[in-house]
Design a protein around this motif. Structure first.
Motif, PDB file in Angstrom:
ATOM      1  N   HIS A 180       0.998  -1.609   0.025  1.00 54.67           N
ATOM      2  CA  HIS A 180      -0.093   0.126   0.101  1.00 54.67           C
ATOM      3  C   HIS A 180       0.949   1.298   0.070  1.00 54.67           C
ATOM      4  CE1 HIS A 180      -3.232  -2.622   0.543  1.00 54.67           C
ATOM      5  NE2 HIS A 180      -3.008  -2.967   1.694  1.00 54.67           N
ATOM      6  N   ALA A 240      -7.355  -2.627  -2.670  1.00 57.91           N
ATOM      7  CA  ALA A 240      -6.441  -1.801  -3.495  1.00 57.91           C
ATOM      8  C   ALA A 240      -6.223  -2.344  -4.930  1.00 57.91           C
ATOM      9  CB  ALA A 240      -5.068  -2.637  -2.440  1.00 57.91           C
ATOM     10  N   LYS A 241      -6.269  -1.510  -5.619  1.00 61.62           N
ATOM     11  CA  LYS A 241      -6.337  -1.457  -7.038  1.00 61.62           C
ATOM     12  C   LYS A 241      -4.802  -1.758  -7.567  1.00 61.62           C
ATOM     13  CE  LYS A 241      -8.034   0.494 -11.417  1.00 61.62           C
ATOM     14  NZ  LYS A 241      -7.125  -0.263 -12.111  1.00 61.62           N
ATOM     15  N   MET A 242      -4.477  -3.349  -7.465  1.00 60.65           N
ATOM     16  CA  MET A 242      -3.278  -3.632  -7.910  1.00 60.65           C
ATOM     17  C   MET A 242      -3.168  -4.306  -9.252  1.00 60.65           C
ATOM     18  SD  MET A 242      -1.255  -3.840  -5.315  1.00 60.65           S
ATOM     19  CE  MET A 242      -1.224  -3.585  -3.477  1.00 60.65           C
ATOM     20  N   GLN A 277       0.604  -1.077  -7.106  1.00 60.94           N
ATOM     21  CA  GLN A 277      -0.745  -0.491  -6.848  1.00 60.94           C
ATOM     22  C   GLN A 277      -0.742   0.530  -7.916  1.00 60.94           C
ATOM     23  OE1 GLN A 277      -1.669  -0.213  -2.776  1.00 60.94           O
ATOM     24  NE2 GLN A 277      -3.574   0.863  -3.330  1.00 60.94           N
ATOM     25  N   VAL A 312      -1.886   6.057  -4.221  1.00 61.64           N
ATOM     26  CA  VAL A 312      -2.104   4.805  -4.706  1.00 61.64           C
ATOM     27  C   VAL A 312      -3.592   4.753  -4.637  1.00 61.64           C
ATOM     28  CG1 VAL A 312      -0.029   3.515  -3.833  1.00 61.64           C
ATOM     29  CG2 VAL A 312      -1.873   4.068  -2.021  1.00 61.64           C
ATOM     30  N   TYR A 361      -7.495   3.029  -4.714  1.00 60.24           N
ATOM     31  CA  TYR A 361      -8.287   1.850  -4.031  1.00 60.24           C
ATOM     32  C   TYR A 361      -9.938   2.224  -4.645  1.00 60.24           C
ATOM     33  CZ  TYR A 361      -4.772   1.782  -0.485  1.00 60.24           C
ATOM     34  OH  TYR A 361      -3.701   1.532   0.418  1.00 60.24           O
TER      35      TYR A 361
END
Length: 297
Positions: free
Chosen positions: A12, A57-59, A72, A79, A81
Motif C-alpha cells: 500500500h 487496493a487496485k493492484m 498498486q 495509490v 483504491y
C-alpha cells in the motif's frame, strides 16, 4: 510450471512491487513469460491474480516497467483504491489477467466498435476460495462481458479455478446464471458504477450488458493472444509498454526484448535501491471502510 513471488517495498505504498520467479529460480514477467495456456488441448488457461476478492487496493501488472511486476495503481501521486459502492465491498471476485494477451489500442473491435485498452485481458474468477495476491491459478473459461471504459474495449472474462469444488458444475455462462442467480447482474452493476465515487460517469457495455458464452470468450482470448504475439515479435508498436522477458525472446536472435538472468537480477537490484529513497504513503483505514451509496438513474 510453478511460480513463486518476491515482494519488494511496503504494501500500500508507492514503492511496492511483486516480482515472479519460475520453477528454475529465474525471474520472469507475468505479462510475457507465463504461458497463456495451462492445458491447450482442454482450453485451460493461466490467470495471474492481481486483486483478491473483498479487497480494495487496485493492484495490477505494471505493463510499462521491466519484468512487469504487480504494483498498486497510482493517481495524482497517491495509490488507488476501489470504493465500496453499496451493496458491494471491494472486488466481488478474485480479479486478475491472462498472461500473453494484449488488447491492442490500434485495433477497433468489430463487435464493440471501440479500440483495445492496451492491457492484458481482465479476468473475474468466481470460485469459492479467496486467492492470494500474485497467485497463478489454472482456470476454465465460462463467458465474457464487453465493458466500454472511456471509449475503449475492456473485456472481462468470467472463469473458475479448475481446483474449485464448484468447477465440475460450471461449464458455461448459462450454468452461472442457473447456479449463482444474481451474481452476473451484480457483476454488471459493479463494473457500471465503481468509478462514480471518483466523479466519473457510469461505464457502458456492448451487447446491452449481456454476457457472451464460453466459445465467444475463448475466441476473444485467442484474438488477444494473437495481438500479444505481434507485440512481442515487434510487428506492433509497443509504445510505452515494456516487453522485456527472460524466456520468450531467444537470446541468439538478438531480440531487444530478451533479458538475461543477470540483467533480470540487475533490474531487481536497481528497484531495491530506488525503494530505499522512496517515500512510503500508507493508507488510512477510513478509506477502506467508507461506503458510497447513490440511487441509480
Amino acid at each position: 510450471m510453478s511460480y513463486t513471488i518476491e515482494e519488494r517495498g511496503n504494501l500500500h505504498s508507492l514503492n511496492y512491487r511483486l516480482f515472479y520467479k519460475n520453477a528454475d529460480g529465474k525471474y520472469v514477467s507475468p505479462f510475457h513469460d507465463i504461458p497463456m495456456y495451462a492445458d491447450e488441448e482442454q482450453n485451460i488457461f493461466h490467470v495471474v491474480i492481481e486483486v483478491p476478492r473483498w479487497t480494495n487496493a487496485k493492484m495490477e501488472i505494471s505493463t510499462t516497467e521491466p519484468l512487469n511486476p504487480i504494483k498498486q495503481d497510482v493517481k495524482k501521486g497517491k495509490v488507488r483504491y476501489v470504493a465500496n459502492v453499496f451493496p458491494h465491498k471491494g472486488y466481488i471476485w478474485n480479479y486478475g489477467a491472462i498472461p500473453q494477451t494484449w488488447e491492442d489500442p490500434a485495433h477497433k473491435d468489430p463487435d464493440t466498435g471501440c479500440v483495445g485498452d492496451n492491457d492484458p485481458i481482465d479476468v473475474c474468477e468466481i470460485g469459492t476460495k479467496v486467492c492470494s495476491r500474485g497467485e497463478v491459478i489454472k482456470v476454465k473459461v465460462l463467458g465474457i462481458l464487453a465493458m466500454i471504459d472511456e471509449g475503449e474495449t475492456d473485456w472481462k472474462v468470467i472463469v473458475i479455478n479448475v481446483d474449485d469444488p464448484e468447477a465440475k458444475d460450471l461449464n458455461n455462462i448459462s450454468d452461472v446464471k442457473r447456479l449463482k442467480p444474481g451474481y452476473l447482474d451484480a457483476t454488471v452493476d459493479w463494473f457500471r458504477r465503481y468509478k462514480v465515487p471518483d466523479g466519473k460517469p457510469e461505464n457502458q457495455f456492448a451487447f446491452n450488458g449481456e454476457f457472451k458464452d464460453k466459445d465467444f470468450a475463448i475466441d476473444t482470448i485467442k484474438t488477444t493472444n494473437k495481438f500479444w504475439k505481434a507485440l512481442i515479435s515487434q510487428q506492433s508498436n509497443p509504445g510505452e509498454l515494456n516487453c522485456k522477458n527472460t524466456t520468450v525472446s531467444p537470446e541468439e536472435d538478438h531480440c531487444p526484448f530478451h533479458c538475461s538472468a543477470d540483467e533480470a537480477k540487475a533490474i531487481l537490484n536497481k528497484v531495491s535501491l530506488l525503494m530505499c529513497v522512496c517515500v512510503c504513503v500508507c493508507v488510512c483505514v477510513c478509506v477502506l471502510d467508507k461506503w458510497f451509496y447513490y440511487e441509480r438513474k
